[in-house]
Every structure is written in structure tokens, then in C-alpha cells.
Design an enzyme around this catalytic site. Structure first.
Site, PDB file in Angstrom:
ATOM      1  N   ASP A  83      27.925  58.770  38.950  1.00  0.00           N
ATOM      2  CA  ASP A  83      26.585  58.890  39.507  1.00  0.00           C
ATOM      3  C   ASP A  83      26.689  58.677  41.004  1.00  0.00           C
ATOM      4  O   ASP A  83      26.848  57.546  41.470  1.00  0.00           O
ATOM      5  CB  ASP A  83      25.671  57.849  38.877  1.00  0.00           C
ATOM      6  N   SER A 158      26.697  69.885  54.286  1.00  0.00           N
ATOM      7  CA  SER A 158      25.296  69.711  54.633  1.00  0.00           C
ATOM      8  C   SER A 158      24.549  70.967  54.201  1.00  0.00           C
ATOM      9  O   SER A 158      24.798  71.490  53.117  1.00  0.00           O
ATOM     10  CB  SER A 158      25.143  69.436  56.133  1.00  0.00           C
ATOM     11  N   SER A 159      23.664  71.494  55.021  1.00  0.00           N
ATOM     12  CA  SER A 159      22.889  72.676  54.650  1.00  0.00           C
ATOM     13  C   SER A 159      22.195  73.224  55.892  1.00  0.00           C
ATOM     14  O   SER A 159      21.861  72.473  56.818  1.00  0.00           O
ATOM     15  CB  SER A 159      21.838  72.323  53.598  1.00  0.00           C
ATOM     16  N   TYR A 175      15.181  66.966  51.189  1.00  0.00           N
ATOM     17  CA  TYR A 175      16.484  67.634  51.237  1.00  0.00           C
ATOM     18  C   TYR A 175      16.905  67.898  52.680  1.00  0.00           C
ATOM     19  O   TYR A 175      18.004  67.530  53.104  1.00  0.00           O
ATOM     20  CB  TYR A 175      16.401  68.942  50.454  1.00  0.00           C
ATOM     21  N   LYS A 179      20.010  66.089  54.844  1.00  0.00           N
ATOM     22  CA  LYS A 179      21.101  66.923  55.345  1.00  0.00           C
ATOM     23  C   LYS A 179      21.219  66.818  56.859  1.00  0.00           C
ATOM     24  O   LYS A 179      22.321  66.867  57.416  1.00  0.00           O
ATOM     25  CB  LYS A 179      20.880  68.373  54.916  1.00  0.00           C
TER      26      LYS A 179
END
Length: 276
Positions: A83, A158-159, A175, A179
Site C-alpha cells: 500500500d 509526475s504528470s 491529482y 504532481k
């Protein structure tokens, strides 16, 4: 190009499917030893920890056995159900894996709660713990081993959500925020620890299609939004996990020895800001 990854010892989180799995498989094909972890959040019933603070594998496994069976055909791999929102479990897994492999050269942190549950404090906490604090736990666990490596490297996934607005719904707020925090954290680590020879970088994928993943869901359930996002892609398609994995492997490798503290966007031209 020989990426000089043969014999390297690598950790990859969230690697039983999707981008994480493609990254792990790329390292295996390059001759590295790899340890992976994975966990699928079950929303239909609670995940129960046992007294040892470990997850019940029957509840938490995200295709780990299948992934390991396939990856074993590629090379030396081991895996655990972890987890990543639990720093104790992340630390224990990283230390155990490093011990089994006889050291640690590369860590790829790719776990994400994908925004958690929209608007709720619990959703934000889940994103914070899974996306950001798992990376903190990984770094802290890896650091002593990095000092013994001749080419240590930490790569954070990351994004583009960190640098480009494309949120649909409230969950994207958490989110994107997490990131973005990861990019800042990685830059700080890079500046502080390069004098010890440890390279730290980020890779920020754009929309990437994974069967059974977020963009598969969007294609099936949100066709108008999907068409809108495809129109932002110069190629007219989404990315593939392997295209992200290739960049991660290079960035983590000794061949990228002079790349430090960067956030490499891999998005097929999705983001529109001029990248000076």
C-alpha cells in the site's frame, strides 16, 4: 545505444500494470534486476491490515502474480503487494528489496491515487499519502543505498496535469496539486544531493492509454471529453506506456549523467505552453 543498465538494481512502484509495468519491463530487457510492487484499491469493501501492518493479498493484489509470471520471462524480478499510501509499508518493501538484490541503484516512483475521491478530505489525504509521501518514503529508504552505488538515480513519474490545465471533475484538483508538488520536491533533492553523485529527475506523461486504465474508462464513459482531448494531440492519438518507459529508462541510466533536476514532458505535443 547501450544504456549501461545491465546488472543495475531497480525499484519500481505501482508496476503490475500500465506505465509502471512498462517501465519495469524496459529495465528487465536492459538486463537490470527489478523489484516491483502493486496494489489495487478495492472500493467495494475495506482493505484490512493484519497485526504486522501488511495488506491482505487477496483483497489488495492487483495482478501481481500474473505480472511476475510474465516479467520472469524477461529477467530477474521480484514483487510484493504494498500500500503506497502507507509509508511504513513502502519503507519496509524498499529496504527488503534492496537487501534481496544486494543493493540499489535506481528508484522509479510511480504510485498514484489518481485524485482520490472528489472534494472530500479523505480523497485529498489519499492523494497526499499515495502520490507525495510514498515518494518521500522511497527517497528516505533508498538514500543510504544510493551512497554505495556508482550511478544512483531517482526518477519520479509526475504528470502534465502539474503544468497544464485539463481537469475533468473535482478529483483532478488533488491529482494536479500533488504532481506539481512532486516536481518541486524532486528539484530540491536534485540540487541538494547531486554533490554526492545522486541524480534526481521527473518524467511527466501526457494522456496515455492503458487497457482498463483511466483513459480507457474515459473513452468508454465520456466520449465527448475523449474526443476533445484527442483533438489536442497533434498526432491524433494518446501515448503508449512503452513510450513513457523508454524515456524513464534513459533518464535513469548512466547515459543521462548530465541531466539533473529536470521535468521531462513526454506527451506527444499535448501541452501547448512554449517550453523555454
Amino acid at each position: 545505444m547501450d544504456l549501461e543498465l545491465a546488472g543495475r538494481k531497480v525499484l519500481v512502484t505501482a508496476a503490475t500494470r500500465g506505465v509502471g509495468r512498462a517501465i519495469a519491463e524496459r529495465f528487465l530487457r536492459e538486463g537490470a534486476s527489478v523489484a516491483i510492487c502493486g496494489r489495487k484499491l478495492r472500493r467495494d469493501r475495506p482493505i484490512v491490515r493484519n497485526p504486522a501492518n501488511e495488506f491482505d493479498n487477496d483483497l489488495a493484489s492487483d495482478g501481481l502474480e500474473e505480472a511476475l509470471a510474465a516479467m520472469t520471462q524477461l529477467g530477474d524480478v521480484r514483487g510484493s503487494v504494498v500500500d503506497c499510501s502507507d509509508q511504513v509499508q513502502v519503507t519496509r518493501w524498499a529496504e527488503q528489496s534492496a537487501g534481496e538484490m544486494g543493493g540499489l541503484d535506481i528508484v522509479v516512483s510511480s504510485a498514484s491515487a489518481l485524485g482520490g475521491t472528489a472534494r472530500t478530505r479523505e480523497g485529498w489525504d489519499l492523494s497526499y499519502n499515495t502520490d507525495l509521501m510514498s515518494a518521500v518514503a522511497l527517497w528516505n529508504a533508498a538514500y543510504p543505498h544510493f551512497l554505495k552505488s556508482d550511478a544512483p538515480s531517482f526518477v519520479q513519474v509526475s504528470s502534465v496535469a502539474a503544468v497544464e490545465y485539463h481537469i475533468h471533475g473535482d478529483s483532478g484538483q488533488a491529482y494536479g496539486a500533488m504532481k506539481a508538488a512532486l516536481i518541486n520536491y524532486m528539484f530540491s533533492l536534485a540540487q541538494q544531493y547531486m554533490e554526492q553523485g545522486i541524480r534526481v529527475n521527473c518524467v511527466s506523461p501526457g494522456p496515455t492509454f492503458v487497457e482498463g486504465g483511466s483513459w480507457d474508462f474515459i473513452e468508454q464513459r465520456m466520449p465527448e471529453y475523449n474526443v476533445e482531448q484527442l483533438a489536442r494531440q497533434p498526432s491524433g492519438r494518446l501515448g503508449r506506456p512503452e513510450e513513457i518507459a523508454d524515456v524513464v529508462a534513459f533518464l535513469a541510466s548512466p547515459r543521462a549523467s548530465w541531466v539533473i533536476g529536470e521535468n521531462v514532458v513526454v506527451d506527444g505535443g499535448y501541452t501547448k505552453h512554449v517550453k523555454f
